[in-house]
Design a protein around this motif. Structure first.
Motif, PDB file in Angstrom:
ATOM      1  N   PHE A  27      25.052  38.752  45.130  1.00 36.36           N
ATOM      2  CA  PHE A  27      26.408  38.972  45.664  1.00 36.36           C
ATOM      3  C   PHE A  27      27.340  37.799  45.415  1.00 36.36           C
ATOM      4  O   PHE A  27      28.533  37.886  45.705  1.00 36.36           O
ATOM      5  N   SER A  28      26.795  36.714  44.869  1.00 32.18           N
ATOM      6  CA  SER A  28      27.621  35.523  44.705  1.00 32.18           C
ATOM      7  C   SER A  28      28.761  35.762  43.691  1.00 32.18           C
ATOM      8  O   SER A  28      29.915  35.393  43.925  1.00 32.18           O
ATOM      9  N   GLY A  29      28.436  36.420  42.558  1.00 32.31           N
ATOM     10  CA  GLY A  29      29.454  36.699  41.536  1.00 32.31           C
ATOM     11  C   GLY A  29      30.520  37.665  42.057  1.00 32.31           C
ATOM     12  O   GLY A  29      31.710  37.530  41.733  1.00 32.31           O
ATOM     13  N   ILE A  30      30.111  38.609  42.859  1.00 30.87           N
ATOM     14  CA  ILE A  30      31.056  39.602  43.415  1.00 30.87           C
ATOM     15  C   ILE A  30      32.058  38.889  44.322  1.00 30.87           C
ATOM     16  O   ILE A  30      33.261  39.154  44.292  1.00 30.87           O
ATOM     17  N   LYS A  31      31.533  37.950  45.103  1.00 31.19           N
ATOM     18  CA  LYS A  31      32.374  37.156  46.009  1.00 31.19           C
ATOM     19  C   LYS A  31      33.422  36.368  45.223  1.00 31.19           C
ATOM     20  O   LYS A  31      34.601  36.364  45.564  1.00 31.19           O
ATOM     21  N   THR A  32      32.960  35.743  44.129  1.00 32.04           N
ATOM     22  CA  THR A  32      33.872  34.935  43.319  1.00 32.04           C
ATOM     23  C   THR A  32      34.905  35.823  42.632  1.00 32.04           C
ATOM     24  O   THR A  32      36.093  35.472  42.578  1.00 32.04           O
ATOM     25  N   SER A  33      34.467  36.979  42.142  1.00 32.70           N
ATOM     26  CA  SER A  33      35.431  37.856  41.461  1.00 32.70           C
ATOM     27  C   SER A  33      36.475  38.363  42.462  1.00 32.70           C
ATOM     28  O   SER A  33      37.637  38.567  42.109  1.00 32.70           O
ATOM     29  N   PHE A  34      36.072  38.510  43.709  1.00 30.71           N
ATOM     30  CA  PHE A  34      37.027  38.924  44.744  1.00 30.71           C
ATOM     31  C   PHE A  34      38.075  37.821  44.955  1.00 30.71           C
ATOM     32  O   PHE A  34      39.275  38.092  45.065  1.00 30.71           O
ATOM     33  N   LEU A  35      37.606  36.581  44.981  1.00 33.46           N
ATOM     34  CA  LEU A  35      38.531  35.446  45.156  1.00 33.46           C
ATOM     35  C   LEU A  35      39.571  35.420  44.029  1.00 33.46           C
ATOM     36  O   LEU A  35      40.779  35.320  44.282  1.00 33.46           O
ATOM     37  N   TYR A  36      39.103  35.559  42.768  1.00 36.11           N
ATOM     38  CA  TYR A  36      40.036  35.537  41.629  1.00 36.11           C
ATOM     39  C   TYR A  36      40.990  36.727  41.671  1.00 36.11           C
ATOM     40  O   TYR A  36      42.165  36.609  41.363  1.00 36.11           O
ATOM     41  N   PHE A  37      40.469  37.867  42.057  1.00 38.18           N
ATOM     42  CA  PHE A  37      41.291  39.082  42.156  1.00 38.18           C
ATOM     43  C   PHE A  37      42.454  38.851  43.132  1.00 38.18           C
ATOM     44  O   PHE A  37      43.614  39.159  42.833  1.00 38.18           O
ATOM     45  N   ILE A  38      42.148  38.264  44.283  1.00 35.14           N
ATOM     46  CA  ILE A  38      43.195  38.018  45.283  1.00 35.14           C
ATOM     47  C   ILE A  38      44.160  36.947  44.769  1.00 35.14           C
ATOM     48  O   ILE A  38      45.390  37.124  44.831  1.00 35.14           O
ATOM     49  N   GLN A  39      43.622  35.857  44.217  1.00 41.53           N
ATOM     50  CA  GLN A  39      44.489  34.774  43.716  1.00 41.53           C
ATOM     51  C   GLN A  39      45.441  35.284  42.638  1.00 41.53           C
ATOM     52  O   GLN A  39      46.642  34.999  42.666  1.00 41.53           O
ATOM     53  N   ASN A  40      44.911  36.039  41.679  1.00 42.09           N
ATOM     54  CA  ASN A  40      45.749  36.561  40.583  1.00 42.09           C
ATOM     55  C   ASN A  40      46.863  37.462  41.105  1.00 42.09           C
ATOM     56  O   ASN A  40      48.009  37.368  40.673  1.00 42.09           O
ATOM     57  N   ASN A  41      46.512  38.316  42.031  1.00 36.78           N
ATOM     58  CA  ASN A  41      47.518  39.247  42.559  1.00 36.78           C
ATOM     59  C   ASN A  41      48.554  38.546  43.432  1.00 36.78           C
ATOM     60  O   ASN A  41      49.721  38.939  43.449  1.00 36.78           O
ATOM     61  N   LEU A  42      48.112  37.499  44.141  1.00 33.69           N
ATOM     62  CA  LEU A  42      49.074  36.756  44.976  1.00 33.69           C
ATOM     63  C   LEU A  42      50.092  36.006  44.122  1.00 33.69           C
ATOM     64  O   LEU A  42      51.232  35.812  44.529  1.00 33.69           O
ATOM     65  N   GLN A  43      49.644  35.623  42.897  1.00 32.19           N
ATOM     66  CA  GLN A  43      50.586  34.940  41.988  1.00 32.19           C
ATOM     67  C   GLN A  43      51.707  35.884  41.574  1.00 32.19           C
ATOM     68  O   GLN A  43      52.852  35.494  41.412  1.00 32.19           O
ATOM     69  N   LYS A  44      51.362  37.167  41.424  1.00 30.71           N
ATOM     70  CA  LYS A  44      52.364  38.156  40.995  1.00 30.71           C
ATOM     71  C   LYS A  44      53.206  38.637  42.169  1.00 30.71           C
ATOM     72  O   LYS A  44      54.364  38.959  42.025  1.00 30.71           O
ATOM     73  N   ASN A  45      52.577  38.711  43.338  1.00 31.93           N
ATOM     74  CA  ASN A  45      53.291  39.225  44.521  1.00 31.93           C
ATOM     75  C   ASN A  45      52.735  38.528  45.759  1.00 31.93           C
ATOM     76  O   ASN A  45      51.601  38.781  46.157  1.00 31.93           O
TER      77      ASN A  45
END
Ligand code: KG4
Ligand code: ZN
Length: 341
Positions: free
Chosen positions: A216-234
């Motif tokens: 589950f470690s990779g899933i956790k990290t991909s979630f972090l990047y997903f949120i960070q990337n989207n927060l940059q746009k909105n």
């Protein structure tokens, strides 16, 4: 002489809940838990604060459990306590207390493995028509520290067939909640927000692991990047999509869990499936496990809500079977932060 009714007082203090239960055989007479709120603001359990809170709570919780059960000290046949796995300071509080009770009442001490407790919670008797799992059965054990697929061949016979190679699924829930700005423990909050969301809206990556293991470690990290990337746009991305994010992420974790469960049922031919541990309180996981009954023509066992997260009743029921098997502990027993089922 055979004892007809066995009264066991059980203590659980492995993490951040101080719990005490009194059982008569496999029936729970009381199950009292003091939850520690102090960790919320730190975003996770602070071990030193947890052990101090256990010290504050333990006498009151034990007194209340005896009172509610209407059982006197003299009636008790054994004292049960979690000896691991868990936090060293937290375990020490419960174990020291249990040892002194066992010594002063001159009754046996029974050390219990916390994870065995989660599984055996299925054997707590609640009503007359209740059906218990039959051996052998499979158990998906999902908590804040563990994610395991276990073959249970007897009350005290466990074989791990799969487990996480890094984080537990409970951590994947709690870490995501922290990233979303939610307090600890975040699992129940993700569950709550997900109820109003679209579980198909967002997609997350999957880790590929051999056999029946999980990662589950990779899933956790991909979630972090997903949120960070989207927060940059909105910058309002989380606020505007909280329910959909929770529903999609939760569903993703459940699909990952179910994939190996289905594979294992297919490979072993075992037609009985139980779930256990804190994450088994998750409403969507409970629903999807239940749905497997029809899909795979199997029988499923879902614990009562109060026996999913940490509680002393599950320690008491495990101790009951250990007592019947004469598996007692001596007063030299020590707590173990890591302990295999
Ligand atoms: O078994 P447990 O109470 O403690 C351990 O032995 O670790 O499990 C705690 C875990 C936490 O990660 C918590 O967020 C998760 O169980 N949990 C849930 C839910 N209720 C508790 N996760 C998802 N949905 C829930 N409803
Ligand atoms: Zn637990």
């Amino acid at each position: 002489m055979q004892i007809l009714n066995t009264y066991i007082l059980a203590i659980e203090s492995s993490c951040d809940d101080t719990s005490c239960a009194v059982l008569c055989n496999n029936v729970v007479l009381s199950n009292i838990t003091a939850n520690q709120k102090i960790h919320e603001k730190y975003g996770g359990v602070v071990p030193e604060l947890a052990s101090r809170d256990h010290q504050k709570n333990i006498v009151l919780v034990v007194q209340e459990a005896l009172q509610v059960a209407d059982v006197k000290f003299e009636q008790l046949n054994a004292i049960a306590v979690t000896i691991g796995p868990g936090l060293m300071g937290s375990l020490l509080v419960g174990l020291s207390f249990a040892k002194s009770m066992s010594l002063s009442l001159n009754i046996p001490l029974i050390g219990v493995n916390h994870m065995q407790g989660h599984v055996l919670a299925h054997f707590i008797k609640d009503n007359k028509s209740q059906e218990f799992p039959k051996f052998p059965f499979l158990c998906l054990t999902v908590s804040g520290g563990h994610t395991q697929l276990i073959k249970v061949s007897d009350y005290l016979g466990f074989e791990i067939l799969g487990s996480t190679i890094d984080d537990a699924v409970g951590e994947a829930f709690d870490k995501a909640a922290k990233i979303l700005g939610l307090p600890y423990p975040g699992g129940p909050l993700i569950d709550k927000f997900a109820k109003e969301g679209d579980s198909m809206k967002f997609k997350f990556s999957e880790s590929h692991v051999n056999g029946y293991d999980y990662s589950f470690s990779g899933i956790k990290t991909s979630f972090l990047y997903f949120i960070q990337n989207n927060l940059q746009k909105n910058e309002n991305f989380v606020k505007e999509n909280l329910n959909d994010i929770c529903a999609s992420y939760q569903n993703h974790l459940i699909q990952v869990l179910l994939k190996n469960v289905k594979k294992l049922i297919h490979d072993t031919g075992i037609k009985q499936l139980a779930i256990a541990g804190g994450v088994s309180a998750n409403s969507e996981l409970r629903k999807q496990i239940k749905n497997l009954e029809e899909e795979l023509t199997i029988q499923t066992f879902i614990p009562k809500f109060e026996y999913c997260t940490d509680n002393a009743a599950m320690i008491g029921i495990t101790a009951y079977y250990k007592f019947l098997n004469n598996e007692l502990s001596d007063l030299g027993v020590i707590p173990l932060t890591r302990m295999s089922i």
